[in-house]
Design a protein around this motif. Structure first.
Motif, PDB file in Angstrom:
ATOM      1  N   ALA A 153     -16.323   6.161  -9.260  1.00  0.00           N
ATOM      2  CA  ALA A 153     -15.259   5.508  -9.694  1.00  0.00           C
ATOM      3  C   ALA A 153     -13.659   6.028  -9.307  1.00  0.00           C
ATOM      4  CB  ALA A 153     -15.081   5.680 -11.425  1.00  0.00           C
ATOM      5  N   ALA A 154     -12.687   5.063  -9.249  1.00  0.00           N
ATOM      6  CA  ALA A 154     -11.489   5.458  -8.726  1.00  0.00           C
ATOM      7  C   ALA A 154     -10.900   7.052  -9.248  1.00  0.00           C
ATOM      8  CB  ALA A 154     -10.486   4.200  -8.783  1.00  0.00           C
ATOM      9  N   HIS A 155     -11.074   6.883 -10.500  1.00  0.00           N
ATOM     10  CA  HIS A 155     -10.412   8.005 -11.039  1.00  0.00           C
ATOM     11  C   HIS A 155     -11.025   9.246 -10.828  1.00  0.00           C
ATOM     12  CE1 HIS A 155     -13.398   6.939 -14.086  1.00  0.00           C
ATOM     13  NE2 HIS A 155     -13.267   7.966 -14.547  1.00  0.00           N
ATOM     14  N   GLU A 156     -12.415   9.257 -10.641  1.00  0.00           N
ATOM     15  CA  GLU A 156     -13.286  10.303 -10.329  1.00  0.00           C
ATOM     16  C   GLU A 156     -12.948  10.496  -8.602  1.00  0.00           C
ATOM     17  OE1 GLU A 156     -17.421   9.854 -12.901  1.00  0.00           O
ATOM     18  OE2 GLU A 156     -16.921   8.675 -10.989  1.00  0.00           O
ATOM     19  N   LEU A 157     -12.861   9.680  -8.003  1.00  0.00           N
ATOM     20  CA  LEU A 157     -12.557  10.010  -6.648  1.00  0.00           C
ATOM     21  C   LEU A 157     -11.139  10.424  -6.293  1.00  0.00           C
ATOM     22  CD1 LEU A 157     -13.363   9.451  -3.447  1.00  0.00           C
ATOM     23  CD2 LEU A 157     -12.175   7.314  -3.786  1.00  0.00           C
ATOM     24  N   LEU A 158     -10.262  10.056  -7.062  1.00  0.00           N
ATOM     25  CA  LEU A 158      -8.829  10.828  -6.895  1.00  0.00           C
ATOM     26  C   LEU A 158      -9.047  12.265  -7.231  1.00  0.00           C
ATOM     27  CD1 LEU A 158      -5.664  10.754  -6.511  1.00  0.00           C
ATOM     28  CD2 LEU A 158      -5.548   9.814  -9.109  1.00  0.00           C
ATOM     29  N   CYS A 159      -9.716  12.609  -8.422  1.00  0.00           N
ATOM     30  CA  CYS A 159      -9.809  13.875  -8.728  1.00  0.00           C
ATOM     31  C   CYS A 159     -10.654  14.553  -7.980  1.00  0.00           C
ATOM     32  CB  CYS A 159     -10.639  13.980 -10.230  1.00  0.00           C
ATOM     33  SG  CYS A 159      -9.457  13.313 -11.457  1.00  0.00           S
ATOM     34  N   TRP A 160     -11.648  13.929  -7.314  1.00  0.00           N
ATOM     35  CA  TRP A 160     -12.491  14.809  -6.343  1.00  0.00           C
ATOM     36  C   TRP A 160     -11.687  14.924  -5.094  1.00  0.00           C
ATOM     37  CZ3 TRP A 160     -13.789  13.662  -1.219  1.00  0.00           C
ATOM     38  CH2 TRP A 160     -14.888  14.414  -0.673  1.00  0.00           C
ATOM     39  N   GLU A 161     -10.989  14.298  -4.745  1.00  0.00           N
ATOM     40  CA  GLU A 161      -9.842  14.545  -3.486  1.00  0.00           C
ATOM     41  C   GLU A 161      -8.801  15.480  -3.806  1.00  0.00           C
ATOM     42  OE1 GLU A 161      -8.349  10.648  -2.658  1.00  0.00           O
ATOM     43  OE2 GLU A 161      -9.993  10.065  -1.607  1.00  0.00           O
ATOM     44  N   THR A 162      -8.542  15.856  -5.050  1.00  0.00           N
ATOM     45  CA  THR A 162      -7.863  16.751  -5.256  1.00  0.00           C
ATOM     46  C   THR A 162      -8.285  18.139  -5.335  1.00  0.00           C
ATOM     47  OG1 THR A 162      -6.463  15.270  -6.802  1.00  0.00           O
ATOM     48  CG2 THR A 162      -6.119  17.580  -7.401  1.00  0.00           C
ATOM     49  N   LEU A 163      -9.723  18.176  -5.687  1.00  0.00           N
ATOM     50  CA  LEU A 163     -10.432  19.436  -5.631  1.00  0.00           C
ATOM     51  C   LEU A 163     -10.710  19.787  -4.433  1.00  0.00           C
ATOM     52  CD1 LEU A 163     -11.949  19.099  -8.959  1.00  0.00           C
ATOM     53  CD2 LEU A 163     -10.126  20.576  -8.768  1.00  0.00           C
ATOM     54  N   LEU A 239     -21.808  16.102  -6.986  1.00  0.00           N
ATOM     55  CA  LEU A 239     -21.080  15.298  -7.801  1.00  0.00           C
ATOM     56  C   LEU A 239     -21.175  15.478  -9.380  1.00  0.00           C
ATOM     57  CD1 LEU A 239     -20.885  11.919  -5.675  1.00  0.00           C
ATOM     58  CD2 LEU A 239     -19.213  13.742  -5.763  1.00  0.00           C
ATOM     59  N   ARG A 240     -22.655  15.505  -9.500  1.00  0.00           N
ATOM     60  CA  ARG A 240     -22.850  15.709 -11.033  1.00  0.00           C
ATOM     61  C   ARG A 240     -22.386  17.036 -11.408  1.00  0.00           C
ATOM     62  NH1 ARG A 240     -28.006  14.048  -9.351  1.00  0.00           N
ATOM     63  NH2 ARG A 240     -28.785  16.031  -9.761  1.00  0.00           N
ATOM     64  N   ASP A 241     -22.613  18.106 -10.629  1.00  0.00           N
ATOM     65  CA  ASP A 241     -22.362  19.320 -10.925  1.00  0.00           C
ATOM     66  C   ASP A 241     -20.632  19.819 -10.994  1.00  0.00           C
ATOM     67  OD1 ASP A 241     -24.919  19.700 -11.335  1.00  0.00           O
ATOM     68  OD2 ASP A 241     -25.256  20.974  -9.616  1.00  0.00           O
ATOM     69  N   HIS A 242     -20.029  19.282  -9.773  1.00  0.00           N
ATOM     70  CA  HIS A 242     -18.715  19.769  -9.790  1.00  0.00           C
ATOM     71  C   HIS A 242     -17.502  18.619  -9.977  1.00  0.00           C
ATOM     72  CE1 HIS A 242     -20.065  23.450  -7.882  1.00  0.00           C
ATOM     73  NE2 HIS A 242     -21.105  22.689  -7.288  1.00  0.00           N
ATOM     74  N   VAL A 243     -18.058  17.172 -10.136  1.00  0.00           N
ATOM     75  CA  VAL A 243     -17.084  16.460 -10.385  1.00  0.00           C
ATOM     76  C   VAL A 243     -17.297  15.852 -12.001  1.00  0.00           C
ATOM     77  CG1 VAL A 243     -15.917  14.138  -9.891  1.00  0.00           C
ATOM     78  CG2 VAL A 243     -16.882  15.696  -7.944  1.00  0.00           C
ATOM     79  N   ASN A 249     -10.388  14.400 -22.438  1.00  0.00           N
ATOM     80  CA  ASN A 249      -8.926  15.012 -22.153  1.00  0.00           C
ATOM     81  C   ASN A 249      -8.314  14.393 -20.799  1.00  0.00           C
ATOM     82  OD1 ASN A 249      -8.182  16.737 -24.283  1.00  0.00           O
ATOM     83  ND2 ASN A 249      -9.753  18.013 -23.246  1.00  0.00           N
ATOM     84  N   GLY A 250      -9.282  13.615 -20.144  1.00  0.00           N
ATOM     85  CA  GLY A 250      -9.079  12.995 -18.797  1.00  0.00           C
ATOM     86  C   GLY A 250      -8.766  13.961 -17.784  1.00  0.00           C
ATOM     87  N   ILE A 251      -9.600  15.325 -17.895  1.00  0.00           N
ATOM     88  CA  ILE A 251      -9.374  16.276 -16.984  1.00  0.00           C
ATOM     89  C   ILE A 251     -10.528  16.293 -16.038  1.00  0.00           C
ATOM     90  CG2 ILE A 251      -8.892  18.776 -16.578  1.00  0.00           C
ATOM     91  CD1 ILE A 251      -7.392  18.671 -19.335  1.00  0.00           C
ATOM     92  N   MET A 252     -10.402  16.750 -14.889  1.00  0.00           N
ATOM     93  CA  MET A 252     -11.409  16.774 -13.879  1.00  0.00           C
ATOM     94  C   MET A 252     -11.734  18.537 -13.629  1.00  0.00           C
ATOM     95  SD  MET A 252     -13.819  15.565 -11.803  1.00  0.00           S
ATOM     96  CE  MET A 252     -13.105  14.122 -11.639  1.00  0.00           C
ATOM     97  N   ASN A 253     -12.949  18.949 -14.122  1.00  0.00           N
ATOM     98  CA  ASN A 253     -13.281  20.312 -14.012  1.00  0.00           C
ATOM     99  C   ASN A 253     -14.032  20.404 -12.739  1.00  0.00           C
ATOM    100  OD1 ASN A 253     -12.139  20.782 -16.605  1.00  0.00           O
ATOM    101  ND2 ASN A 253     -13.507  19.786 -17.657  1.00  0.00           N
ATOM    102  N   ARG A 254     -13.965  21.668 -12.222  1.00  0.00           N
ATOM    103  CA  ARG A 254     -14.800  22.057 -11.025  1.00  0.00           C
ATOM    104  C   ARG A 254     -15.363  23.318 -11.507  1.00  0.00           C
ATOM    105  NH1 ARG A 254     -13.757  22.375  -4.735  1.00  0.00           N
ATOM    106  NH2 ARG A 254     -15.773  22.553  -4.157  1.00  0.00           N
TER     107      ARG A 254
END
Length: 254
Positions: A153-163, A239-243, A249-254
């Motif tokens: 998903a777009a919001h997941e991809l954005l967070c993945w790229e940030t991390l 992806l399951r473990d880290h994204v 809260n709409g926060i991506m955790n790693r």
């Protein structure tokens, strides 16, 4: 990247493990075809022979039928259910065919470049050209990056790229985007016959040999962003473990 002797590459052996990838396999093979075609721009004395071997591992779908449409690519079938075995056996097969008629196997292996990717991935057109340029400049190991496709998903991809740090000298290891000189690969003990982390284990062994490596972002490989993959600890598992999106809260955790 410093120091290693420059050895001309005469043969590029591409090995792709395939397990139930009838949907994504055409994308993979079309991309490989484009990357091979791009080598036509390389002057003839420096242009290596390229072979592709698809290792169909315990496939229960129509992957074999799909693969058969790419008549320039070789195929073999195994029943391992383990990506490490598929990569290892495929490379053994490819190297065996390349070295069988040669008398000095060690010297010949130094002139073979092994490139690995995955059946759910699509290499960029400059994938081989760039790896070979790095090899000509002394690289014995090339580590590229991956980029999830729109299954994420777009919001997941954005967070993945940030991390996910992307750039020259990146820290990542992906079997979907790896190249290594065959003699160094053999010295490192080959891919381990495991169902996870075979790429990480190989790179660790190569680093113990102090190989010259290039970690580049110039050849990003598009890979599946699905959460359920064919390997228990493949990119889908990462992806399951880290994204992990915190829905509250709409926060991506790693």
């Amino acid at each position: 990247m410093t120091g290693a002797a420059q050895i001309p590459i005469e043969h590029v052996a591409i090995v792709v493990p395939v397990r139930d990838e009838e949907v994504l396999l055409p994308r993979c093979l079309s991309a490989l075809t484009a990357a091979i075609d791009a080598l036509s721009a390389v002057p003839e004395p420096d242009r290596p022979r390229v072979t592709v071997l698809l290792v169909l591992d315990r496939c229960t779908d129509l992957s074999a039928r799909v693969a058969a449409h790419w008549t320039n690519f070789s195929r073999c079938e195994i029943d391992a259910g383990a990506v490490g075995v598929a990569r290892r056996d495929g490379i053994r097969h490819a190297l065996g065919r390349s070295l069988r008629s040669r008398t000095d196997a060690a010297a010949s292996a130094s002139q073979i470049w092994i490139a690995t990717t995955d059946a759910d991935s699509a290499v960029p057109p400059n994938w081989l050209v760039t790896q070979l340029a790095l090899a000509r400049n002394g690289a014995e190991l090339v580590l590229g990056t991956v980029q999830p496709d729109d299954d994420l998903a777009a919001h997941e991809l954005l967070c993945w790229e940030t991390l996910h740090t992307i750039g020259e000298g990146h820290p990542h290891v992906h079997g979907a985007n790896l190249g290594v000189r065959a003699d160094r690969y053999l010295n490192a003990g080959e891919f381990a016959p495991v169902d996870r982390d075979e790429d990480v284990l190989l790179v660790a062994a190569l680093r113990r040999l102090a190989v010259t490596e290039a970690r580049t972002a110039l050849i990003p490989v598009l890979t599946s962003g699905r959460r359920v993959g064919r390997s228990p600890a493949g990119f889908a598992g990462y992806l399951r473990d880290h994204v992990d999106v915190d829905q509250k809260n709409g926060i991506m955790n790693r």
